[in-house]
Design an enzyme around this catalytic site. Structure first.
Site, PDB file in Angstrom:
ATOM      1  N   LYS A   1       0.863  -1.193   0.000  1.00  0.00           N
ATOM      2  CA  LYS A   1       0.000   0.000   0.000  1.00  0.00           C
ATOM      3  C   LYS A   1       0.892   1.232   0.000  1.00  0.00           C
ATOM      4  CE  LYS A   1      -2.210   1.675   3.670  1.00  0.00           C
ATOM      5  NZ  LYS A   1      -1.912   3.121   3.611  1.00  0.00           N
TER       6      LYS A   1
ATOM      7  N   ASP B   1      -3.316   4.354  -1.811  1.00  0.00           N
ATOM      8  CA  ASP B   1      -4.129   4.896  -0.710  1.00  0.00           C
ATOM      9  C   ASP B   1      -4.148   6.419  -0.804  1.00  0.00           C
ATOM     10  OD1 ASP B   1      -5.439   5.453   1.616  1.00  0.00           O
ATOM     11  OD2 ASP B   1      -3.928   4.618   2.954  1.00  0.00           O
TER      12      ASP B   1
ATOM     13  N   LYS C   1      -6.900   8.109  -0.588  1.00  0.00           N
ATOM     14  CA  LYS C   1      -8.089   8.564   0.150  1.00  0.00           C
ATOM     15  C   LYS C   1      -8.842   9.623  -0.659  1.00  0.00           C
ATOM     16  CE  LYS C   1      -6.564   7.208   4.703  1.00  0.00           C
ATOM     17  NZ  LYS C   1      -5.159   6.824   4.383  1.00  0.00           N
TER      18      LYS C   1
ATOM     19  N   ALA D   1     -11.315  11.964  -2.219  1.00  0.00           N
ATOM     20  CA  ALA D   1     -12.498  12.539  -1.540  1.00  0.00           C
ATOM     21  C   ALA D   1     -12.937  13.834  -2.204  1.00  0.00           C
ATOM     22  CB  ALA D   1     -12.177  12.785  -0.064  1.00  0.00           C
ATOM     23  N   ASP D   2     -12.852  13.866  -3.525  1.00  0.00           N
ATOM     24  CA  ASP D   2     -13.149  15.126  -4.213  1.00  0.00           C
ATOM     25  C   ASP D   2     -14.460  14.990  -5.005  1.00  0.00           C
ATOM     26  OD1 ASP D   2     -12.683  17.723  -5.435  1.00  0.00           O
ATOM     27  OD2 ASP D   2     -10.564  17.384  -4.988  1.00  0.00           O
TER      28      ASP D   2
ATOM     29  N   TYR E   1     -15.531  14.338 -10.915  1.00  0.00           N
ATOM     30  CA  TYR E   1     -14.598  14.517 -12.035  1.00  0.00           C
ATOM     31  C   TYR E   1     -13.149  14.485 -11.564  1.00  0.00           C
ATOM     32  CZ  TYR E   1     -12.040  16.522 -15.909  1.00  0.00           C
ATOM     33  OH  TYR E   1     -11.118  16.720 -16.909  1.00  0.00           O
ATOM     34  N   THR E   2     -12.839  15.281 -10.536  1.00  0.00           N
ATOM     35  CA  THR E   2     -11.458  15.330 -10.040  1.00  0.00           C
ATOM     36  C   THR E   2     -11.056  13.965  -9.481  1.00  0.00           C
ATOM     37  OG1 THR E   2     -11.908  17.626  -9.444  1.00  0.00           O
ATOM     38  CG2 THR E   2      -9.890  16.658  -8.574  1.00  0.00           C
TER      39      THR E   2
ATOM     40  N   GLY F   1      -4.136  -0.123  11.584  1.00  0.00           N
ATOM     41  CA  GLY F   1      -4.185   0.293  12.987  1.00  0.00           C
ATOM     42  C   GLY F   1      -3.585  -0.734  13.924  1.00  0.00           C
ATOM     43  N   VAL F   2      -3.010  -1.798  13.330  1.00  0.00           N
ATOM     44  CA  VAL F   2      -2.366  -2.821  14.154  1.00  0.00           C
ATOM     45  C   VAL F   2      -0.948  -2.358  14.517  1.00  0.00           C
ATOM     46  CG1 VAL F   2      -1.285  -5.101  13.964  1.00  0.00           C
ATOM     47  CG2 VAL F   2      -3.663  -4.796  13.294  1.00  0.00           C
TER      48      VAL F   2
ATOM     49  N   GLY G   1      -3.757  -1.547  17.733  1.00  0.00           N
ATOM     50  CA  GLY G   1      -4.687  -2.640  17.405  1.00  0.00           C
ATOM     51  C   GLY G   1      -4.000  -4.001  17.442  1.00  0.00           C
TER      52      GLY G   1
HETATM   53  O1  3DU Z   1       0.046   2.843  11.634  1.00  0.00           O
HETATM   54  P1  3DU Z   1       0.898   2.151  10.602  1.00  0.00           P
HETATM   55  O2  3DU Z   1       2.291   2.677  10.501  1.00  0.00           O
HETATM   56  O3  3DU Z   1       0.836   0.653  10.735  1.00  0.00           O
HETATM   57  O4  3DU Z   1       0.282   2.506   9.146  1.00  0.00           O
HETATM   58  C1  3DU Z   1      -1.076   2.425   8.848  1.00  0.00           C
HETATM   59  C2  3DU Z   1      -1.317   2.839   7.417  1.00  0.00           C
HETATM   60  O5  3DU Z   1      -2.702   2.738   7.133  1.00  0.00           O
HETATM   61  C3  3DU Z   1      -0.925   4.256   7.071  1.00  0.00           C
HETATM   62  O6  3DU Z   1      -0.544   4.282   5.703  1.00  0.00           O
HETATM   63  C4  3DU Z   1      -2.197   5.039   7.273  1.00  0.00           C
HETATM   64  O7  3DU Z   1      -2.244   6.201   6.481  1.00  0.00           O
HETATM   65  C5  3DU Z   1      -3.231   4.036   6.796  1.00  0.00           C
HETATM   66  N1  3DU Z   1      -4.557   4.190   7.395  1.00  0.00           N
HETATM   67  C6  3DU Z   1      -4.734   4.158   8.730  1.00  0.00           C
HETATM   68  O8  3DU Z   1      -3.766   4.012   9.491  1.00  0.00           O
HETATM   69  C7  3DU Z   1      -6.030   4.269   9.257  1.00  0.00           C
HETATM   70  C8  3DU Z   1      -7.094   4.403   8.450  1.00  0.00           C
HETATM   71  O9  3DU Z   1      -8.303   4.465   8.963  1.00  0.00           O
HETATM   72  C9  3DU Z   1      -6.893   4.415   7.084  1.00  0.00           C
HETATM   73  C10 3DU Z   1      -5.615   4.303   6.593  1.00  0.00           C
END
Ligand code: 3DU
EC number: 4.1.1.23
Length: 212
Positions: free
Chosen positions: A31, A57, A59, A61-62, A65-66, A165-166, A171
């Site tokens: 990712k 990733d 995200k 959110a526009d 078109y954009t 979030g692990v 997490g």
């Molecule tokens: O916390 P870490 O370093 O394991 O990275 C988590 C990745 O997942 C990071 O790229 C962040 O931008 C993305 N992410 C979240 O952490 C939480 C979300 O809700 C969505 C994406």
């Protein structure tokens, strides 16, 4: 099928490529997010795709078109999937889905963030319903709140759930998989380690040990 996704939020192209190769036998997808793409250029997606399929990733959110232009850039550079913010609404998601269809790609929708996300949390069930109803391929659900992953699983049925979030954010691998996630997204726990391969292997084995 459960698996591991490496979040490559490093700022250096060579380091990103090295990390991806180092852990490739334990991850299903790579990712990339703005930190790497803004540092190394969008071509990094194409380079990494030669190692493992890449999820962009951005995200998105526009306006539709954009958003479609952003998605197209990702897919033209060999991304396998893009991540959109469901909060942008149905027209934006549909526009991104149309582009993904042209490339045979996938679209994953952020429901609520793994951080506080106090505004999105009010609507994340509805966002998941929307993603399901218009045919997106998966959702992003917070590994920091396993009970939310379980609730969102009830809504999305067999769609993919990807959970960040692990580790660094607190997490748990086990709780998140048991709650219904298909893929765990891990960044810092792997890429800041002195032994990224060993950490990736450990997480991979724990995930696979839970596969039903
Ligand atoms: O916390 P870490 O370093 O394991 O990275 C988590 C990745 O997942 C990071 O790229 C962040 O931008 C993305 N992410 C979240 O952490 C939480 C979300 O809700 C969505 C994406």
């Amino acid at each position: 099928m459960v698996g591991l996704i490496l979040a490559l939020d490093v700022m250096d192209r060579n380091r990103a490529i090295w990390l991806a190769r180092e852990v490739s036998e334990y991850v299903d997808y790579l990712k990339v997010n703005y930190p790497l793409v803004l540092s190394a250029g969008i071509e990094i997606i194409r380079e990494l795709s030669e190692i493992k399929p890449v999820i962009a990733d951005f995200k998105i959110a526009d306006i539709p078109y954009t958003s479609s232009l952003i998605a197209r850039k990702a897919f033209e550079n060999s991304a396998f999937a893009v991540i959109c913010h469901g909060m942008a609404g149905s027209d934006t998601l549909k526009a991104v889905l149309d582009v993904s269809d042209e490339f045979g790609g996938e679209v994953y929708v952020v429901t609520e963030l793994s951080s506080e996300s106090e505004f999105l949390r009010k609507f994340s069930d509805e966002i998941a319903m929307l993603a399901r109803d218009i045919g997106c391929h998966g959702i992003i659900a917070p590994a920091t709140r396993a009970e939310r992953v379980a609730q969102l699983r009830k809504i999305v049925g067999s769609m993919k759930i990807l959970s960040p979030g692990v580790g660094a954010q607190g997490g748990s691998v086990e709780e998140t998989i048991k709650a219904g996630a298909d893929y765990i997204i891990v960044g810092r726990s792997i890429y800041t380690s002195d032994e990224p391969k060993a950490v990736a292997r450990d997480i991979y084995e724990r995930i696979k040990g839970l596969e039903v």
